[in-house]
Motif scaffolding. Structure first.
Motif, PDB file in Angstrom:
ATOM      1  N   GLU A 311      12.304  -1.233 -21.921  1.00  0.00           N
ATOM      2  CA  GLU A 311      10.550  -2.749 -22.351  1.00  0.00           C
ATOM      3  C   GLU A 311      11.616  -3.907 -22.847  1.00  0.00           C
ATOM      4  O   GLU A 311      11.960  -4.111 -23.320  1.00  0.00           O
ATOM      5  CB  GLU A 311       9.836  -2.141 -23.603  1.00  0.00           C
ATOM      6  CG  GLU A 311       8.818  -2.956 -23.688  1.00  0.00           C
ATOM      7  CD  GLU A 311       7.852  -2.489 -24.462  1.00  0.00           C
ATOM      8  OE1 GLU A 311       6.392  -2.299 -24.414  1.00  0.00           O
ATOM      9  OE2 GLU A 311       8.001  -2.815 -25.976  1.00  0.00           O
ATOM     10  N   TRP A 312      11.104  -5.177 -22.203  1.00  0.00           N
ATOM     11  CA  TRP A 312      11.779  -5.832 -22.385  1.00  0.00           C
ATOM     12  C   TRP A 312      10.453  -7.657 -22.018  1.00  0.00           C
ATOM     13  O   TRP A 312       9.160  -6.837 -21.933  1.00  0.00           O
ATOM     14  CB  TRP A 312      12.311  -6.498 -20.831  1.00  0.00           C
ATOM     15  CG  TRP A 312      12.069  -6.940 -19.820  1.00  0.00           C
ATOM     16  CD1 TRP A 312      11.596  -7.815 -18.959  1.00  0.00           C
ATOM     17  CD2 TRP A 312      11.604  -5.269 -18.804  1.00  0.00           C
ATOM     18  NE1 TRP A 312      10.971  -7.725 -18.002  1.00  0.00           N
ATOM     19  CE2 TRP A 312      11.382  -6.234 -18.059  1.00  0.00           C
ATOM     20  CE3 TRP A 312      12.085  -4.060 -18.756  1.00  0.00           C
ATOM     21  CZ2 TRP A 312      10.460  -5.375 -16.709  1.00  0.00           C
ATOM     22  CZ3 TRP A 312      11.225  -3.894 -17.951  1.00  0.00           C
ATOM     23  CH2 TRP A 312      10.564  -4.284 -16.738  1.00  0.00           C
ATOM     24  N   SER A 313      10.878  -8.353 -23.127  1.00  0.00           N
ATOM     25  CA  SER A 313       9.968  -9.561 -23.224  1.00  0.00           C
ATOM     26  C   SER A 313      10.504 -10.064 -21.375  1.00  0.00           C
ATOM     27  O   SER A 313      11.037 -10.430 -21.374  1.00  0.00           O
ATOM     28  CB  SER A 313      10.319 -10.224 -24.281  1.00  0.00           C
ATOM     29  OG  SER A 313      10.110 -11.955 -23.916  1.00  0.00           O
ATOM     30  N   PHE A 314       9.089 -10.201 -21.364  1.00  0.00           N
ATOM     31  CA  PHE A 314       8.922 -11.682 -19.866  1.00  0.00           C
ATOM     32  C   PHE A 314       8.106 -13.290 -20.621  1.00  0.00           C
ATOM     33  O   PHE A 314       7.559 -13.031 -21.560  1.00  0.00           O
ATOM     34  CB  PHE A 314       8.633 -11.390 -19.030  1.00  0.00           C
ATOM     35  CG  PHE A 314       7.897 -10.879 -18.943  1.00  0.00           C
ATOM     36  CD1 PHE A 314       6.596 -11.621 -17.943  1.00  0.00           C
ATOM     37  CD2 PHE A 314       7.136  -9.430 -19.317  1.00  0.00           C
ATOM     38  CE1 PHE A 314       4.872 -10.891 -18.335  1.00  0.00           C
ATOM     39  CE2 PHE A 314       5.783  -9.036 -19.013  1.00  0.00           C
ATOM     40  CZ  PHE A 314       4.560  -9.404 -18.854  1.00  0.00           C
ATOM     41  N   ASP A 315       8.354 -14.442 -19.338  1.00  0.00           N
ATOM     42  CA  ASP A 315       7.591 -14.949 -19.527  1.00  0.00           C
ATOM     43  C   ASP A 315       6.325 -15.524 -19.648  1.00  0.00           C
ATOM     44  O   ASP A 315       5.827 -14.886 -18.469  1.00  0.00           O
ATOM     45  CB  ASP A 315       8.183 -16.686 -19.025  1.00  0.00           C
ATOM     46  CG  ASP A 315       8.446 -17.791 -18.968  1.00  0.00           C
ATOM     47  OD1 ASP A 315       6.855 -18.070 -20.336  1.00  0.00           O
ATOM     48  OD2 ASP A 315       7.824 -18.381 -19.041  1.00  0.00           O
ATOM     49  N   PRO A 316       4.955 -15.667 -20.696  1.00  0.00           N
ATOM     50  CA  PRO A 316       4.516 -15.644 -20.191  1.00  0.00           C
ATOM     51  C   PRO A 316       3.164 -16.568 -20.089  1.00  0.00           C
ATOM     52  O   PRO A 316       2.415 -17.132 -19.133  1.00  0.00           O
ATOM     53  CB  PRO A 316       3.708 -15.206 -21.453  1.00  0.00           C
ATOM     54  CG  PRO A 316       4.031 -15.801 -22.697  1.00  0.00           C
ATOM     55  CD  PRO A 316       5.135 -15.699 -22.193  1.00  0.00           C
ATOM     56  N   TYR A 317       4.120 -17.227 -19.921  1.00  0.00           N
ATOM     57  CA  TYR A 317       3.297 -19.344 -19.710  1.00  0.00           C
ATOM     58  C   TYR A 317       2.510 -18.895 -17.830  1.00  0.00           C
ATOM     59  O   TYR A 317       1.655 -19.352 -17.913  1.00  0.00           O
ATOM     60  CB  TYR A 317       4.552 -19.726 -19.914  1.00  0.00           C
ATOM     61  CG  TYR A 317       3.812 -21.568 -19.436  1.00  0.00           C
ATOM     62  CD1 TYR A 317       3.298 -22.711 -20.468  1.00  0.00           C
ATOM     63  CD2 TYR A 317       4.194 -22.167 -17.947  1.00  0.00           C
ATOM     64  CE1 TYR A 317       2.631 -23.553 -20.063  1.00  0.00           C
ATOM     65  CE2 TYR A 317       3.601 -23.255 -17.522  1.00  0.00           C
ATOM     66  CZ  TYR A 317       3.123 -24.408 -18.425  1.00  0.00           C
ATOM     67  OH  TYR A 317       2.945 -25.470 -18.347  1.00  0.00           O
ATOM     68  N   PRO A 318       3.261 -18.619 -17.150  1.00  0.00           N
ATOM     69  CA  PRO A 318       2.178 -18.371 -15.901  1.00  0.00           C
ATOM     70  C   PRO A 318       1.355 -18.154 -16.240  1.00  0.00           C
ATOM     71  O   PRO A 318       0.270 -18.403 -15.028  1.00  0.00           O
ATOM     72  CB  PRO A 318       3.484 -18.187 -14.676  1.00  0.00           C
ATOM     73  CG  PRO A 318       5.158 -17.815 -15.676  1.00  0.00           C
ATOM     74  CD  PRO A 318       4.469 -18.307 -17.240  1.00  0.00           C
TER      75      PRO A 318
END
Length: 329
Positions: A311-318
């Motif tokens: 599991e990994w974090s990714f950019d939620p902005y888009p």
């Protein structure tokens, strides 16, 4: 000359209207195609459930989980479950092909079976795969605890089991797999602002990156679920303060932090939908329980993807920008 000009004007106006109508029809057709595909999947789940007594939403949940973890989607199929050859054919079976008699697979303790009545256990046939998976689950029992044990024996990973069980609860609750709505995490009428802050440096607790987007708003502004899912976590975190975590049907964990408090009646295990209020904006965190006011009030919103292995974090902005537009429409 004027008549010619008027003819040209009317022609292009008509052509533009026709093109717009065709484009609109194509868009509707695409949505209809998606609905029909989901209905085909539902029909397969329910057909298998009728013959194996495994509720359809467990089969839908397994299929939904595997749709998120496989990069190569099976051709000429509408489901995504891809059993390993050893599971399908049996450990000591010298023939590890995708198609063979179910009498042979059973001889070697394999689970490949015939679900469509053609006498062949075909690992690339939706009905055969669903029937085989359901038969495997049935061998453990039919209550939720039995299903969880069967899933653990199949995937050997707690998070995978938890995600599938969450998916099943969501599908059962709403009675469908066609769940496409999304919502911005704070009301659009609120006074809020945000920008892309994923990856920025953070110092509290040691050097680390910022794993989310900060949405600045006033104390007490409602915080809403962005998606369909199940509340997995609720409580205090020394970094995030009062926070809630929601696992959705796309193997994504949504993290809402620095809350001022929780909505009454919201508990771990609850099924939520887009727009459900789960708490309010605050400034909690960066210390022991109750710490607040070390930074301006805002919602920290994070997204974490699971691929069945890590599991990994990714950019939620888009995604936030997209959901903001969807909510305005």
């Amino acid at each position: 000359m004027k008549r010619t000009a008027m003819f040209i004007f009317l022609f292009f106006m008509f052509a533009g209207a026709l093109f717009s109508s065709i484009a609109s029809g194509a868009e509707k057709s695409e949505e209809q195609i998606k609905k029909e595909e989901n209905q085909t999947r539902m029909n397969l789940y329910k057909k298998t459930a009728a013959t194996t007594l495994i509720p359809w939403y467990y089969l839908a949940a397994i299929d939904q989980f595997e749709r998120q973890v496989h990069e190569d989607f099976p051709e000429d199929r509408v489901t995504a479950i891809q059993p390993e050859s050893v599971f399908w054919n049996g450990l000591d079976n010298p023939n590890q092909s995708d198609r063979q008699s179910p009498l042979i697979t059973k001889m070697f303790n394999g689970w490949g079976d015939d679900g469509n009545g053609d006498g062949i256990a075909d690992k690339n046939n939706d009905e055969d795969v669903l029937y085989s998976i359901a038969s495997y689950l049935s061998s453990f029992g039919h209550n939720p605890d039995d299903i969880k044990i069967a899933l653990w024996q199949y995937y050997h990973r707690d998070l995978s089991v938890q995600t599938i069980m969450n998916n099943a609860r969501v599908f059962k609750h709403f009675g469908t797999i066609h769940l496409t709505d999304r919502n911005f995490p704070v009301p659009l009428h609120a006074n809020y602002s945000y920008r892309s802050t994923w990856g920025d440096a953070r110092g509290f607790g040691g050097r680390r990156i910022h794993e989310g987007t900060d949405i600045f708003a006033n104390y007490g502004v409602p915080v809403q679920s962005t998606t369909y899912g199940v509340i997995e976590m609720k409580g205090w975190n020394k970094y995030g303060g009062w926070r809630i975590g929601i696992r959705d049907i796309f193997n994504i964990y949504h993290y809402y932090a620095h809350l001022n408090g929780f909505e009454d009646g919201v508990n771990v295990g609850d099924v939520v939908k887009p727009g459900d209020v789960i708490g309010s904006v605050g400034a909690t965190g960066y210390g022991p329980p109750g710490t607040s006011g070390k930074f301006p009030p805002h919602l920290h919103y994070g997204m974490y993807k699971d691929n069945g292995y890590s599991e990994w974090s990714f950019d939620p902005y888009p995604y936030l920008k997209k959901w903001e537009r969807m909510s305005r429409d």
